[in-house]
Structure formats: structure tokens, C-alpha cells
Design an enzyme around this catalytic site. Structure first.
Site, PDB file in Angstrom:
ATOM      1  N   ASN A   1     -26.951  44.092 -62.868  1.00 53.78           N
ATOM      2  CA  ASN A   1     -27.286  42.941 -63.715  1.00 53.78           C
ATOM      3  C   ASN A   1     -27.679  41.768 -62.806  1.00 53.78           C
ATOM      4  O   ASN A   1     -26.887  41.342 -61.962  1.00 53.78           O
ATOM      5  CB  ASN A   1     -26.066  42.586 -64.572  1.00 53.78           C
ATOM      6  CG  ASN A   1     -26.352  41.443 -65.519  1.00 53.78           C
ATOM      7  OD1 ASN A   1     -26.897  40.426 -65.119  1.00 53.78           O
ATOM      8  ND2 ASN A   1     -25.959  41.593 -66.769  1.00 53.78           N
TER       9      ASN A   1
ATOM     10  N   ASP B   1     -28.728  38.693 -63.821  1.00 50.97           N
ATOM     11  CA  ASP B   1     -28.702  37.393 -64.506  1.00 50.97           C
ATOM     12  C   ASP B   1     -28.284  36.248 -63.579  1.00 50.97           C
ATOM     13  O   ASP B   1     -28.801  35.132 -63.667  1.00 50.97           O
ATOM     14  CB  ASP B   1     -27.709  37.407 -65.673  1.00 50.97           C
ATOM     15  CG  ASP B   1     -28.141  38.314 -66.813  1.00 50.97           C
ATOM     16  OD1 ASP B   1     -29.282  38.807 -66.785  1.00 50.97           O
ATOM     17  OD2 ASP B   1     -27.317  38.525 -67.720  1.00 50.97           O
ATOM     18  N   HIS B   2     -27.312  36.540 -62.706  1.00 52.42           N
ATOM     19  CA  HIS B   2     -26.773  35.445 -61.896  1.00 52.42           C
ATOM     20  C   HIS B   2     -27.761  34.943 -60.845  1.00 52.42           C
ATOM     21  O   HIS B   2     -27.643  33.812 -60.381  1.00 52.42           O
ATOM     22  CB  HIS B   2     -25.442  35.858 -61.256  1.00 52.42           C
ATOM     23  CG  HIS B   2     -24.376  36.035 -62.286  1.00 52.42           C
ATOM     24  ND1 HIS B   2     -23.861  34.988 -63.010  1.00 52.42           N
ATOM     25  CD2 HIS B   2     -23.777  37.140 -62.762  1.00 52.42           C
ATOM     26  CE1 HIS B   2     -22.973  35.442 -63.865  1.00 52.42           C
ATOM     27  NE2 HIS B   2     -22.901  36.743 -63.742  1.00 52.42           N
TER      28      HIS B   2
ATOM     29  N   ARG C   1     -31.744  24.587 -60.205  1.00 59.06           N
ATOM     30  CA  ARG C   1     -32.678  23.602 -59.660  1.00 59.06           C
ATOM     31  C   ARG C   1     -34.016  23.622 -60.390  1.00 59.06           C
ATOM     32  O   ARG C   1     -34.908  22.858 -60.047  1.00 59.06           O
ATOM     33  CB  ARG C   1     -32.902  23.838 -58.163  1.00 59.06           C
ATOM     34  CG  ARG C   1     -31.701  23.493 -57.318  1.00 59.06           C
ATOM     35  CD  ARG C   1     -31.539  21.978 -57.236  1.00 59.06           C
ATOM     36  NE  ARG C   1     -30.237  21.587 -56.733  1.00 59.06           N
ATOM     37  CZ  ARG C   1     -29.979  21.283 -55.475  1.00 59.06           C
ATOM     38  NH1 ARG C   1     -30.918  21.354 -54.576  1.00 59.06           N
ATOM     39  NH2 ARG C   1     -28.776  20.920 -55.111  1.00 59.06           N
TER      40      ARG C   1
ATOM     41  N   ARG D   1     -30.704  30.490 -70.752  1.00 59.19           N
ATOM     42  CA  ARG D   1     -29.979  29.764 -69.687  1.00 59.19           C
ATOM     43  C   ARG D   1     -30.188  30.384 -68.306  1.00 59.19           C
ATOM     44  O   ARG D   1     -30.003  29.718 -67.299  1.00 59.19           O
ATOM     45  CB  ARG D   1     -28.487  29.677 -70.002  1.00 59.19           C
ATOM     46  CG  ARG D   1     -27.759  30.977 -69.876  1.00 59.19           C
ATOM     47  CD  ARG D   1     -26.274  30.789 -70.029  1.00 59.19           C
ATOM     48  NE  ARG D   1     -25.903  30.421 -71.387  1.00 59.19           N
ATOM     49  CZ  ARG D   1     -24.675  30.585 -71.881  1.00 59.19           C
ATOM     50  NH1 ARG D   1     -23.721  31.079 -71.125  1.00 59.19           N
ATOM     51  NH2 ARG D   1     -24.399  30.251 -73.114  1.00 59.19           N
ATOM     52  N   HIS D   2     -30.498  31.674 -68.265  1.00 61.06           N
ATOM     53  CA  HIS D   2     -30.793  32.256 -66.934  1.00 61.06           C
ATOM     54  C   HIS D   2     -32.109  33.039 -66.953  1.00 61.06           C
ATOM     55  O   HIS D   2     -33.125  32.547 -66.476  1.00 61.06           O
ATOM     56  CB  HIS D   2     -29.596  33.047 -66.366  1.00 61.06           C
ATOM     57  CG  HIS D   2     -28.795  33.864 -67.329  1.00 61.06           C
ATOM     58  ND1 HIS D   2     -29.367  34.810 -68.150  1.00 61.06           N
ATOM     59  CD2 HIS D   2     -27.456  33.891 -67.585  1.00 61.06           C
ATOM     60  CE1 HIS D   2     -28.408  35.390 -68.845  1.00 61.06           C
ATOM     61  NE2 HIS D   2     -27.244  34.841 -68.558  1.00 61.06           N
TER      62      HIS D   2
ATOM     63  N   GLU E   1     -30.216  43.454 -72.350  1.00 64.52           N
ATOM     64  CA  GLU E   1     -29.088  43.031 -73.199  1.00 64.52           C
ATOM     65  C   GLU E   1     -29.629  41.974 -74.147  1.00 64.52           C
ATOM     66  O   GLU E   1     -30.300  41.027 -73.709  1.00 64.52           O
ATOM     67  CB  GLU E   1     -27.980  42.420 -72.347  1.00 64.52           C
ATOM     68  CG  GLU E   1     -27.241  43.424 -71.505  1.00 64.52           C
ATOM     69  CD  GLU E   1     -26.155  42.746 -70.678  1.00 64.52           C
ATOM     70  OE1 GLU E   1     -25.905  41.541 -70.874  1.00 64.52           O
ATOM     71  OE2 GLU E   1     -25.596  43.419 -69.831  1.00 64.52           O
TER      72      GLU E   1
ATOM     73  N   THR F   1     -19.845  33.580 -70.567  1.00 66.12           N
ATOM     74  CA  THR F   1     -20.466  34.887 -70.442  1.00 66.12           C
ATOM     75  C   THR F   1     -20.127  35.617 -71.735  1.00 66.12           C
ATOM     76  O   THR F   1     -19.453  35.060 -72.594  1.00 66.12           O
ATOM     77  CB  THR F   1     -19.947  35.622 -69.187  1.00 66.12           C
ATOM     78  OG1 THR F   1     -20.570  36.914 -69.128  1.00 66.12           O
ATOM     79  CG2 THR F   1     -18.442  35.813 -69.212  1.00 66.12           C
TER      80      THR F   1
ATOM     81  N   GLU G   1     -21.477  50.900 -74.824  1.00 67.78           N
ATOM     82  CA  GLU G   1     -21.020  50.400 -73.526  1.00 67.78           C
ATOM     83  C   GLU G   1     -19.644  49.806 -73.776  1.00 67.78           C
ATOM     84  O   GLU G   1     -19.504  48.847 -74.554  1.00 67.78           O
ATOM     85  CB  GLU G   1     -21.978  49.339 -72.968  1.00 67.78           C
ATOM     86  CG  GLU G   1     -21.468  48.797 -71.620  1.00 67.78           C
ATOM     87  CD  GLU G   1     -22.469  47.874 -70.924  1.00 67.78           C
ATOM     88  OE1 GLU G   1     -23.685  48.104 -71.030  1.00 67.78           O
ATOM     89  OE2 GLU G   1     -22.000  46.916 -70.283  1.00 67.78           O
TER      90      GLU G   1
ATOM     91  N   HIS H   1     -18.660  44.917 -67.510  1.00 71.88           N
ATOM     92  CA  HIS H   1     -18.130  43.560 -67.602  1.00 71.88           C
ATOM     93  C   HIS H   1     -16.890  43.406 -66.726  1.00 71.88           C
ATOM     94  O   HIS H   1     -15.862  44.010 -66.979  1.00 71.88           O
ATOM     95  CB  HIS H   1     -17.792  43.129 -69.039  1.00 71.88           C
ATOM     96  CG  HIS H   1     -17.793  41.625 -69.160  1.00 71.88           C
ATOM     97  ND1 HIS H   1     -18.882  40.909 -69.601  1.00 71.88           N
ATOM     98  CD2 HIS H   1     -16.862  40.719 -68.821  1.00 71.88           C
ATOM     99  CE1 HIS H   1     -18.605  39.623 -69.564  1.00 71.88           C
ATOM    100  NE2 HIS H   1     -17.390  39.486 -69.083  1.00 71.88           N
ATOM    101  N   GLY H   2     -17.054  42.594 -65.698  1.00 71.39           N
ATOM    102  CA  GLY H   2     -15.921  42.249 -64.831  1.00 71.39           C
ATOM    103  C   GLY H   2     -15.583  43.291 -63.781  1.00 71.39           C
ATOM    104  O   GLY H   2     -14.608  43.137 -63.042  1.00 71.39           O
TER     105      GLY H   2
ATOM    106  N   GLY I   1     -22.754  42.994 -62.572  1.00 68.70           N
ATOM    107  CA  GLY I   1     -23.522  41.859 -62.081  1.00 68.70           C
ATOM    108  C   GLY I   1     -22.721  40.940 -61.180  1.00 68.70           C
ATOM    109  O   GLY I   1     -22.952  40.862 -59.973  1.00 68.70           O
ATOM    110  N   HIS I   2     -21.766  40.247 -61.761  1.00 64.86           N
ATOM    111  CA  HIS I   2     -21.126  39.132 -61.064  1.00 64.86           C
ATOM    112  C   HIS I   2     -20.509  39.519 -59.729  1.00 64.86           C
ATOM    113  O   HIS I   2     -20.712  38.828 -58.713  1.00 64.86           O
ATOM    114  CB  HIS I   2     -20.068  38.490 -61.981  1.00 64.86           C
ATOM    115  CG  HIS I   2     -19.497  37.239 -61.415  1.00 64.86           C
ATOM    116  ND1 HIS I   2     -18.369  37.223 -60.625  1.00 64.86           N
ATOM    117  CD2 HIS I   2     -19.926  35.964 -61.478  1.00 64.86           C
ATOM    118  CE1 HIS I   2     -18.114  35.988 -60.251  1.00 64.86           C
ATOM    119  NE2 HIS I   2     -19.048  35.200 -60.757  1.00 64.86           N
TER     120      HIS I   2
HETATM  121  N1  PXP Z   1     -22.466  44.554 -69.647  1.00 65.60           N
HETATM  122  C1  PXP Z   1     -22.662  43.599 -70.593  1.00 65.60           C
HETATM  123  C2  PXP Z   1     -22.950  44.035 -71.979  1.00 65.60           C
HETATM  124  C3  PXP Z   1     -22.614  42.233 -70.272  1.00 65.60           C
HETATM  125  O1  PXP Z   1     -22.823  41.300 -71.233  1.00 65.60           O
HETATM  126  C4  PXP Z   1     -22.389  41.861 -68.932  1.00 65.60           C
HETATM  127  C5  PXP Z   1     -22.381  40.405 -68.561  1.00 65.60           C
HETATM  128  O2  PXP Z   1     -23.658  39.889 -68.685  1.00 65.60           O
HETATM  129  C6  PXP Z   1     -22.220  42.875 -67.987  1.00 65.60           C
HETATM  130  C7  PXP Z   1     -22.228  44.211 -68.367  1.00 65.60           C
HETATM  131  C8  PXP Z   1     -22.005  42.572 -66.531  1.00 65.60           C
HETATM  132  O3  PXP Z   1     -20.797  41.887 -66.385  1.00 65.60           O
HETATM  133  P1  PXP Z   1     -20.412  41.283 -64.951  1.00 65.60           P
HETATM  134  O4  PXP Z   1     -21.448  40.260 -64.611  1.00 65.60           O
HETATM  135  O5  PXP Z   1     -19.053  40.714 -65.175  1.00 65.60           O
HETATM  136  O6  PXP Z   1     -20.426  42.433 -63.980  1.00 65.60           O
END
Ligand code: PXP
Length: 249
Positions: A17, A19-20, A28, A59-60, A80, A110, A161, A201-202, A223-224
Site C-alpha cells: 500500500n 498511500d503514505h 507540501r 487526502r493522499h 481500495e 485511517t 480481506e 491493516h497494522g 503499507g504503514h
Molecule cells: N487493507 C486495508 C483495507 C486498508 O484500509 C489499509 C489501510 O489503508 C491497509 C490494508 C494497510 O494498512 P497499514 O497501512 O496499516 O499496513
């Protein structure tokens, strides 16, 4: 011994992911860092797919990112998206490999909880039908809850998921046993209903280890933690580290 040796019937995939990367760019309002470049680096380092969340408030990730990724990504794009008319129209026009339907509230930091498929069954079923008829694989992001899993199957979803957020939080506190059992039960139920099982997620390099024992889980969207590691060790090595864990454990 790899998961394949332990009877896992597929090669497991890492969806990165990005997004970040876009969040940092938007801070910026300029051009850097470009999430499209990040997607290429992730693919060169073992990612099996690229995940982006095009949010209603942009936002991103921006529409331009999705258009460019569609031209450049050589693996799979997983979009997503909220269950809204605008997002369904964008998905139908862009045709990502897969779409993951997620709940979306403007104020949240998030995605905070799974999609309530039981409550919004008709809207979800309609979006699933429209997306699938365009050849897009549809996954629903749900909590480890058997009612949500069976509603997802009834809506015709190809996959769920599993929202790993609650498990990751309890892992941090050293008491994740119950959440792991709930995820295992949800994964078995989804798989026996004919759906694929993904997780996300996480997740990070530590808490993913027990989740890798759930052999139904075919894809991990992360992602994060990868981007956080990338700040210190670089994006390529951060993706490679997670990809090796998922592919080889
Ligand atoms: N899966 C879904 C459906 C999400 O919404 C997210 C966060 O955008 C992720 C996975 C990835 O989560 P993380 O950034 O905490 O790894």
C-alpha cells in the site's frame, strides 16, 4: 519449512500500500515523493501488487496517481474504495485488477473498522455485481465476524480481506490469542464459502508471523510498517524484507 511445504496451496502475495508516500507528497502539495515511483521500486523488490486507497477527500492518492499506475504497474492494482457512486464509476473506468470495498469516514486517521456488510447489504451487493461484471475481482474488508463473512458470500464477493487491526493491537499488548482464533475461524468460514482470504491493516514484520500460520490467507496488504521502515533502511530493502517473509515462511 515454507507454507507451501506445510500444505499452503498457493504462493502467497504481498500487496504494498503506497498511500503514505502520497501523504508525504501532499504535506507540501508538490511532486515528491511520487507514489508512482514507489510502486515501481516495490515491484522491483518483490511486491506482487500495488494497493491504493482513493479517498473521497483525496487526502493522499490523487486521480492522476491512479491513472499513471494503471499505465505503469506490471503486477496488479488493488483499488481500495468506499461504496459510493463516484468510486464505482472511477473503478469501472480505470479497471484495476481488484477492488477492495472499505468503509470511509472523513474524520478517521485511517480505516478504522471493517465494512458493515450486514447493514449495507443491498448497496454492497449492487457494487459487487457492477464491479464484477466489468471483470474486476471484488474483495470486502471485514472484521473477523462470521455474520459479516456470510453476508459477504451472499453479496457475491470473490474475497474477504480480514481486518487485522484489532489483532495487531492485542499483539502489541501480548494478548492476541483470542483475536488470532477469531481470524482463523473467519478465514476457514470464508474459504469454505468459496471466497479467497486476504488480510491487512497494522501488520509488520513481527506481528505478521502468527498470521502467516493461517494457511487460508493468500494475500497480505501492508503499507504503514513498510513505509516506516523505509525511512531508515530504504524502500527497496523494506519491501524485500516483508516479501521474503511472506514468500518464504
Ligand atoms: N487493507 C486495508 C483495507 C486498508 O484500509 C489499509 C489501510 O489503508 C491497509 C490494508 C494497510 O494498512 P497499514 O497501512 O496499516 O499496513
Amino acid at each position: 519449512m515454507t507454507t507451501h511445504d506445510r500444505g499452503c496451496p498457493f504462493r502467497r502475495r504481498l500487496g504494498v500500500n503506497i498511500d503514505h508516500v502520497a501523504t508525504l507528497r501532499q504535506a507540501r502539495g508538490g511532486m515528491a515523493p511520487d507514489p508512482v515511483t514507489a510502486a515501481g521500486i516495490a515491484e522491483h523488490n518483490g511486491a506482487d501488487g500495488i494497493t491504493v486507497h482513493l479517498r473521497e477527500d483525496r487526502r493522499h492518492i490523487q486521480d492522476r496517481d491512479l491513472d499513471l499506475l494503471k499505465l505503469t504497474v506490471q503486477t496488479r492494482i488493488n483499488l481500495e474504495m468506499a461504496v459510493t457512486e463516484e468510486m464505482v464509476a472511477i473503478a469501472l473506468a480505470t479497471r484495476p485488477y481488484s477492488a477492495t470495498l472499505v468503509p470511509e469516514k472523513r474524520q478517521e486517521l485511517t480505516t478504522e473498522g471493517g465494512l458493515d456488510v450486514v447493514r449495507y447489504r443491498d448497496a454492497v451487493a449492487s457494487a459487487v455485481t457492477r464491479l464484477k461484471s466489468a471483470g474486476i475481482m471484488v474483495s470486502l474488508f471485514v472484521d473477523s465476524d462470521l455474520a459479516q463473512v456470510s453476508a459477504s458470500a451472499e453479496c457475491g464477493a470473490d474475497a474477504i480481506e480480514i481486518h487485522t487491526g484489532p489483532f495487531c493491537e492485542s499483539f502489541r499488548l501480548g494478548r492476541h490469542g483470542r483475536d488470532l482464533v477469531q481470524m482463523a475461524t473467519a478465514a476457514e468460514s470464508a474459504s469454505s464459502s468459496g471466497m479467497k482470504v486476504f488480510a491487512g491493516h497494522g501488520l509488520d514484520v513481527r506481528n505478521i508471523v502468527p498470521v502467516l500460520d493461517l494457511l487460508e490467507v493468500e494475500e497480505f496488504n501492508i503499507g504503514h510498517s513498510i513505509m516506516a521502515r523505509a525511512i531508515f533502511i530504504g524502500l527497496g530493502p523494506a519491501v524485500r524484507e516483508m516479501a521474503d517473509l511472506i514468500h518464504n515462511r
